[in-house]
Design a protein around this motif. Sequence first.
Motif, PDB file in Angstrom:
ATOM      1  N   TYR A   1      -7.566  -0.731   5.046  1.00  0.00           N
ATOM      2  CA  TYR A   1      -6.998  -1.416   3.888  1.00  0.00           C
ATOM      3  C   TYR A   1      -5.995  -2.453   4.358  1.00  0.00           C
ATOM      4  N   ARG A   2      -5.833  -3.459   3.523  1.00  0.00           N
ATOM      5  CA  ARG A   2      -4.818  -4.494   3.770  1.00  0.00           C
ATOM      6  C   ARG A   2      -4.077  -4.756   2.469  1.00  0.00           C
ATOM      7  N   LYS A   3      -2.848  -5.232   2.612  1.00  0.00           N
ATOM      8  CA  LYS A   3      -2.050  -5.560   1.438  1.00  0.00           C
ATOM      9  C   LYS A   3      -2.635  -6.793   0.755  1.00  0.00           C
ATOM     10  N   TYR A   4      -2.741  -6.748  -0.572  1.00  0.00           N
ATOM     11  CA  TYR A   4      -3.315  -7.850  -1.341  1.00  0.00           C
ATOM     12  C   TYR A   4      -2.230  -8.855  -1.705  1.00  0.00           C
ATOM     13  N   GLY A   5      -2.330 -10.040  -1.102  1.00  0.00           N
ATOM     14  CA  GLY A   5      -1.382 -11.116  -1.408  1.00  0.00           C
ATOM     15  C   GLY A   5       0.064 -10.679  -1.244  1.00  0.00           C
ATOM     16  N   LYS A   6       0.882 -10.999  -2.246  1.00  0.00           N
ATOM     17  CA  LYS A   6       2.300 -10.640  -2.206  1.00  0.00           C
ATOM     18  C   LYS A   6       2.579  -9.341  -2.950  1.00  0.00           C
ATOM     19  N   THR A   7       1.513  -8.661  -3.346  1.00  0.00           N
ATOM     20  CA  THR A   7       1.678  -7.397  -4.065  1.00  0.00           C
ATOM     21  C   THR A   7       1.751  -6.242  -3.090  1.00  0.00           C
TER      22      THR A   7
ATOM     23  N   GLU B   1      -0.356  -3.755  -3.546  1.00  0.00           N
ATOM     24  CA  GLU B   1      -1.687  -3.173  -3.683  1.00  0.00           C
ATOM     25  C   GLU B   1      -2.416  -3.195  -2.349  1.00  0.00           C
ATOM     26  N   MET B   2      -3.058  -2.085  -2.031  1.00  0.00           N
ATOM     27  CA  MET B   2      -3.844  -1.988  -0.814  1.00  0.00           C
ATOM     28  C   MET B   2      -5.318  -2.114  -1.184  1.00  0.00           C
ATOM     29  N   VAL B   3      -5.992  -3.064  -0.539  1.00  0.00           N
ATOM     30  CA  VAL B   3      -7.385  -3.368  -0.850  1.00  0.00           C
ATOM     31  C   VAL B   3      -8.233  -3.095   0.387  1.00  0.00           C
ATOM     32  N   SER B   4      -9.393  -2.489   0.156  1.00  0.00           N
ATOM     33  CA  SER B   4     -10.285  -2.194   1.275  1.00  0.00           C
ATOM     34  C   SER B   4     -10.739  -3.497   1.934  1.00  0.00           C
ATOM     35  N   THR B   5     -10.862  -3.461   3.256  1.00  0.00           N
ATOM     36  CA  THR B   5     -11.282  -4.659   3.987  1.00  0.00           C
ATOM     37  C   THR B   5     -12.774  -4.920   3.816  1.00  0.00           C
ATOM     38  N   LEU B   6     -13.500  -3.922   3.391  1.00  0.00           N
ATOM     39  CA  LEU B   6     -14.932  -4.066   3.143  1.00  0.00           C
ATOM     40  C   LEU B   6     -15.150  -4.178   1.640  1.00  0.00           C
ATOM     41  N   ALA B   7     -15.818  -5.237   1.210  1.00  0.00           N
ATOM     42  CA  ALA B   7     -16.065  -5.460  -0.213  1.00  0.00           C
ATOM     43  C   ALA B   7     -17.514  -5.149  -0.560  1.00  0.00           C
ATOM     44  N   LEU B   8     -17.724  -4.752  -1.806  1.00  0.00           N
ATOM     45  CA  LEU B   8     -19.076  -4.607  -2.333  1.00  0.00           C
ATOM     46  C   LEU B   8     -19.389  -5.915  -3.063  1.00  0.00           C
ATOM     47  N   GLY B   9     -20.314  -6.684  -2.516  1.00  0.00           N
ATOM     48  CA  GLY B   9     -20.722  -7.940  -3.151  1.00  0.00           C
ATOM     49  C   GLY B   9     -21.715  -7.656  -4.270  1.00  0.00           C
TER      50      GLY B   9
END
Length: 79
Positions: free
Chosen positions: A3-9, A11-19
């Motif tokens: 996971y990585r931090k989303y922008g300046k929030t 929120e932790m977002v997975s580095t792998l996305a479901l397209g």
Amino acid sequence: MQYRKYGKTEEMVSTLALGAMRLPLLPGRQSWQIDEMRSIELIRHALYRGGNYIATAYGYPPPPRRHPGMMDPLWGHPP
């Protein structure tokens, strides 16, 4: 899952996305209808394994329109 931090929030977002551009379609050469059961299975598979980033850009699917207006109901938004 990483996971990585989303922008300046915070929120932790997975580095792998479901397209979501190419969700499974119903059988048939000219079918534009999304196979909802298989699509939901695919989405759940990603979520259960820690994915929380689903790419649902407005530009999906044109051009060319593969399944016009069929993704919106699947995500809970009427066309």
